[in-house]
Design a protein around this motif. Sequence first.
Motif, PDB file in Angstrom:
ATOM      1  N   SER A   1       8.119   0.018  12.751  1.00  0.00           N
ATOM      2  CA  SER A   1       7.038  -1.063  12.130  1.00  0.00           C
ATOM      3  C   SER A   1       6.675  -1.833  13.065  1.00  0.00           C
ATOM      4  CB  SER A   1       7.298  -1.141  10.701  1.00  0.00           C
ATOM      5  OG  SER A   1       6.202  -2.615  10.369  1.00  0.00           O
ATOM      6  N   HIS A   2       5.136  -2.761  12.931  1.00  0.00           N
ATOM      7  CA  HIS A   2       5.219  -3.846  13.657  1.00  0.00           C
ATOM      8  C   HIS A   2       4.797  -5.089  13.534  1.00  0.00           C
ATOM      9  CE1 HIS A   2       3.176  -0.964  16.017  1.00  0.00           C
ATOM     10  NE2 HIS A   2       3.127  -1.291  16.770  1.00  0.00           N
ATOM     11  N   THR A   3       5.566  -5.024  11.999  1.00  0.00           N
ATOM     12  CA  THR A   3       5.570  -6.026  10.781  1.00  0.00           C
ATOM     13  C   THR A   3       6.373  -5.653  10.010  1.00  0.00           C
ATOM     14  OG1 THR A   3       3.828  -4.593   9.038  1.00  0.00           O
ATOM     15  CG2 THR A   3       2.381  -6.521  10.898  1.00  0.00           C
ATOM     16  N   TYR A   4       7.288  -7.050   9.392  1.00  0.00           N
ATOM     17  CA  TYR A   4       8.297  -6.963   8.914  1.00  0.00           C
ATOM     18  C   TYR A   4       8.525  -7.448   7.731  1.00  0.00           C
ATOM     19  CZ  TYR A   4      10.236  -3.692  12.120  1.00  0.00           C
ATOM     20  OH  TYR A   4       9.688  -2.743  13.699  1.00  0.00           O
TER      21      TYR A   4
ATOM     22  N   GLU B   1       0.489  -0.770  -0.104  1.00  0.00           N
ATOM     23  CA  GLU B   1       0.039   0.125  -0.307  1.00  0.00           C
ATOM     24  C   GLU B   1       0.641   1.391  -0.529  1.00  0.00           C
ATOM     25  OE1 GLU B   1      -3.329   0.421   2.536  1.00  0.00           O
ATOM     26  OE2 GLU B   1      -4.065  -1.982   2.648  1.00  0.00           O
ATOM     27  N   PRO B   2       0.425   2.712  -0.484  1.00  0.00           N
ATOM     28  CA  PRO B   2       1.267   3.763  -0.671  1.00  0.00           C
ATOM     29  C   PRO B   2       1.776   4.102   1.225  1.00  0.00           C
ATOM     30  CG  PRO B   2      -0.784   3.622  -1.783  1.00  0.00           C
ATOM     31  CD  PRO B   2      -1.075   2.494  -0.944  1.00  0.00           C
TER      32      PRO B   2
ATOM     33  N   GLY C   1      10.227  -2.857   7.382  1.00  0.00           N
ATOM     34  CA  GLY C   1       9.001  -1.989   7.762  1.00  0.00           C
ATOM     35  C   GLY C   1       7.845  -2.614   6.671  1.00  0.00           C
ATOM     36  N   THR C   2       6.529  -2.684   6.885  1.00  0.00           N
ATOM     37  CA  THR C   2       5.517  -2.917   6.429  1.00  0.00           C
ATOM     38  C   THR C   2       4.458  -2.917   6.720  1.00  0.00           C
ATOM     39  OG1 THR C   2       5.862  -5.637   7.061  1.00  0.00           O
ATOM     40  CG2 THR C   2       6.797  -4.992   4.856  1.00  0.00           C
ATOM     41  N   ASP C   3       4.504  -2.412   7.893  1.00  0.00           N
ATOM     42  CA  ASP C   3       3.127  -1.272   8.798  1.00  0.00           C
ATOM     43  C   ASP C   3       2.272  -0.578   7.422  1.00  0.00           C
ATOM     44  OD1 ASP C   3       3.360  -3.193  10.733  1.00  0.00           O
ATOM     45  OD2 ASP C   3       3.103  -0.949  12.299  1.00  0.00           O
ATOM     46  N   ASN C   4       1.306  -0.501   7.990  1.00  0.00           N
ATOM     47  CA  ASN C   4       0.599   0.091   6.491  1.00  0.00           C
ATOM     48  C   ASN C   4      -0.577   1.444   7.504  1.00  0.00           C
ATOM     49  OD1 ASN C   4       0.699  -1.233   4.154  1.00  0.00           O
ATOM     50  ND2 ASN C   4      -0.707  -2.403   4.696  1.00  0.00           N
ATOM     51  N   ALA C   5       0.934   2.287   7.944  1.00  0.00           N
ATOM     52  CA  ALA C   5       0.487   3.432   8.775  1.00  0.00           C
ATOM     53  C   ALA C   5       1.220   4.706   8.274  1.00  0.00           C
ATOM     54  CB  ALA C   5       0.201   2.982  10.733  1.00  0.00           C
TER      55      ALA C   5
ATOM     56  N   MET D   1       5.754   1.608   5.466  1.00  0.00           N
ATOM     57  CA  MET D   1       6.881   2.600   6.592  1.00  0.00           C
ATOM     58  C   MET D   1       7.330   2.785   5.930  1.00  0.00           C
ATOM     59  SD  MET D   1       5.123   2.345  10.273  1.00  0.00           S
ATOM     60  CE  MET D   1       5.977   2.963  10.980  1.00  0.00           C
ATOM     61  N   VAL D   2       7.807   2.146   4.993  1.00  0.00           N
ATOM     62  CA  VAL D   2       9.256   1.742   4.530  1.00  0.00           C
ATOM     63  C   VAL D   2       9.095   2.987   3.783  1.00  0.00           C
ATOM     64  CG1 VAL D   2       9.029  -0.002   2.869  1.00  0.00           C
ATOM     65  CG2 VAL D   2      11.167   0.675   3.846  1.00  0.00           C
ATOM     66  N   PHE D   3       8.797   3.047   2.951  1.00  0.00           N
ATOM     67  CA  PHE D   3       8.565   4.114   1.563  1.00  0.00           C
ATOM     68  C   PHE D   3       8.294   5.909   2.241  1.00  0.00           C
ATOM     69  CE2 PHE D   3       5.343   1.693  -0.023  1.00  0.00           C
ATOM     70  CZ  PHE D   3       6.168   1.002  -1.447  1.00  0.00           C
ATOM     71  N   HIS D   4       8.133   6.212   3.532  1.00  0.00           N
ATOM     72  CA  HIS D   4       7.755   6.801   4.197  1.00  0.00           C
ATOM     73  C   HIS D   4       9.427   7.197   5.398  1.00  0.00           C
ATOM     74  CE1 HIS D   4       3.711   7.866   2.278  1.00  0.00           C
ATOM     75  NE2 HIS D   4       3.365   6.503   2.160  1.00  0.00           N
ATOM     76  N   TYR D   5       9.750   6.427   6.087  1.00  0.00           N
ATOM     77  CA  TYR D   5      10.501   6.383   7.098  1.00  0.00           C
ATOM     78  C   TYR D   5      11.542   5.829   7.382  1.00  0.00           C
ATOM     79  CZ  TYR D   5       5.825   8.537   8.974  1.00  0.00           C
ATOM     80  OH  TYR D   5       4.666   8.935   9.106  1.00  0.00           O
ATOM     81  N   GLY D   6      11.885   4.839   6.087  1.00  0.00           N
ATOM     82  CA  GLY D   6      13.303   4.270   5.541  1.00  0.00           C
ATOM     83  C   GLY D   6      13.820   3.425   6.930  1.00  0.00           C
ATOM     84  N   GLN D   7      12.846   2.958   7.189  1.00  0.00           N
ATOM     85  CA  GLN D   7      13.028   1.916   8.708  1.00  0.00           C
ATOM     86  C   GLN D   7      13.616   0.528   7.430  1.00  0.00           C
ATOM     87  OE1 GLN D   7      10.384   0.614  11.258  1.00  0.00           O
ATOM     88  NE2 GLN D   7      12.036  -0.341  12.523  1.00  0.00           N
ATOM     89  N   SER D   8      14.630   0.417   6.712  1.00  0.00           N
ATOM     90  CA  SER D   8      14.973  -0.578   6.016  1.00  0.00           C
ATOM     91  C   SER D   8      16.913  -1.257   5.896  1.00  0.00           C
ATOM     92  CB  SER D   8      14.980   0.180   5.096  1.00  0.00           C
ATOM     93  OG  SER D   8      15.687  -0.796   3.795  1.00  0.00           O
ATOM     94  N   ILE D   9      17.341  -2.091   6.479  1.00  0.00           N
ATOM     95  CA  ILE D   9      18.721  -2.818   6.203  1.00  0.00           C
ATOM     96  C   ILE D   9      19.206  -4.146   5.309  1.00  0.00           C
ATOM     97  CG2 ILE D   9      18.383  -2.017   8.788  1.00  0.00           C
ATOM     98  CD1 ILE D   9      18.942  -5.909   7.563  1.00  0.00           C
ATOM     99  N   PHE D  10      20.090  -3.800   4.785  1.00  0.00           N
ATOM    100  CA  PHE D  10      20.601  -5.180   3.836  1.00  0.00           C
ATOM    101  C   PHE D  10      21.676  -4.797   4.038  1.00  0.00           C
ATOM    102  CE2 PHE D  10      21.407  -0.906   1.924  1.00  0.00           C
ATOM    103  CZ  PHE D  10      22.983  -1.355   1.826  1.00  0.00           C
TER     104      PHE D  10
END
Length: 353
Positions: free
Chosen positions: A151-154, A55-56, A141-145, A59-68
């Motif tokens: 995030s609460h989901t990943y 979904e647009p 993070g994948t929360d839709n909010a 959360m990762v699109f907005h707050y960048g909670q991402s690692i690799f």
Amino acid sequence: MEIKIVKTTTPKEKPAANALGFGKYFTDHMFVMDYSVEKGWHDARIIPYGPFEFEPSCMVFHYGQSIFEGLKAYKGADGGVLLYRPYENMKRMNRSNDRLCIPQIDEDFAVDAIRQLVLLDKDWIPEGEGTSLYIRPFVFGTDNALGVHPSHTYKFIVILSPVGSYYAGGLSPVKIWVESEYVRAVRGGIGAAKTAGNYAASLKAQEVAEKKGYSQVLWLDGVEQKYVEEVGAMNIFFKIGGEVVTPVLNGSILGGITRDSVIEVLRGSGYKVTERKISIDEVHEAYKNGKLEEVFGTGTAAVISPVGELCYKGEKMVINNNEIGEVSQMLYDTITGMQKGAIEDKYNFTYKI
């Protein structure tokens, strides 16, 4: 946790080994696992490589909670498949997870998931000189909010890409721009985590450097812009008067797996290696005095990258006549030899699967 496997029914055509580039092609399958507060990490599966739908408001699109992470698989000299220090990558991934408030992932399970995925797609491992199968685990993070909180989901995903040499010219000296305007990270920030935001912060300076004819950026510290930290895609080493010096890990530098390997190999080969603060002025002074013998970068993608030129505030420093140095060549031959099982691995770096 069992890993469910769904094999593709439409395998892709494999690219020619001499046309791989880096990160342009992806194998038939990927690993996926989900996280929720209620279930923890669950639903581990290997499925055909393909797109996801989000979904647009994800959360990762907005707050960048991402690692690799990034590691490689190789076809061994005996035909087997080798990984290079996968447990070190998974330990670092969890350090990044901790900094980004992402739940920890069982490291043994993660390595086994990578093992199963690589074995399923082992026919994609190229065998030409300088080639390998690049492995990209990542979490987001994948929360839709909307709202600034963890995030609460990943999702934890692993994809594979057959790759050639990171640099089009192969093992040849690169030109590096020393950045004196922009900064990438500061102590206390996220510089020591392998997170997407660090790389986003580097793009502007990289763009400027490329326009000036330089392939990478050497970052200075974010406070005084005086002390050398790291290059955009690798750690940095200087051989000065017979001693090999590399910036000490200070909280704003990513601790490279290849960096650690190089330090062990150098010390095991009798070289003096020092981890400490080193200023760009000290590097420049060593160059002027004829003591700057070699400069090289280390990283998973390029392994060893000799540096033939540094440019700092308009002044060019040409290192070792823009030729590959003795130490750089030795390290490249040693590490790539161990990675492919062609020489003895005295350090137990490789992991046969």
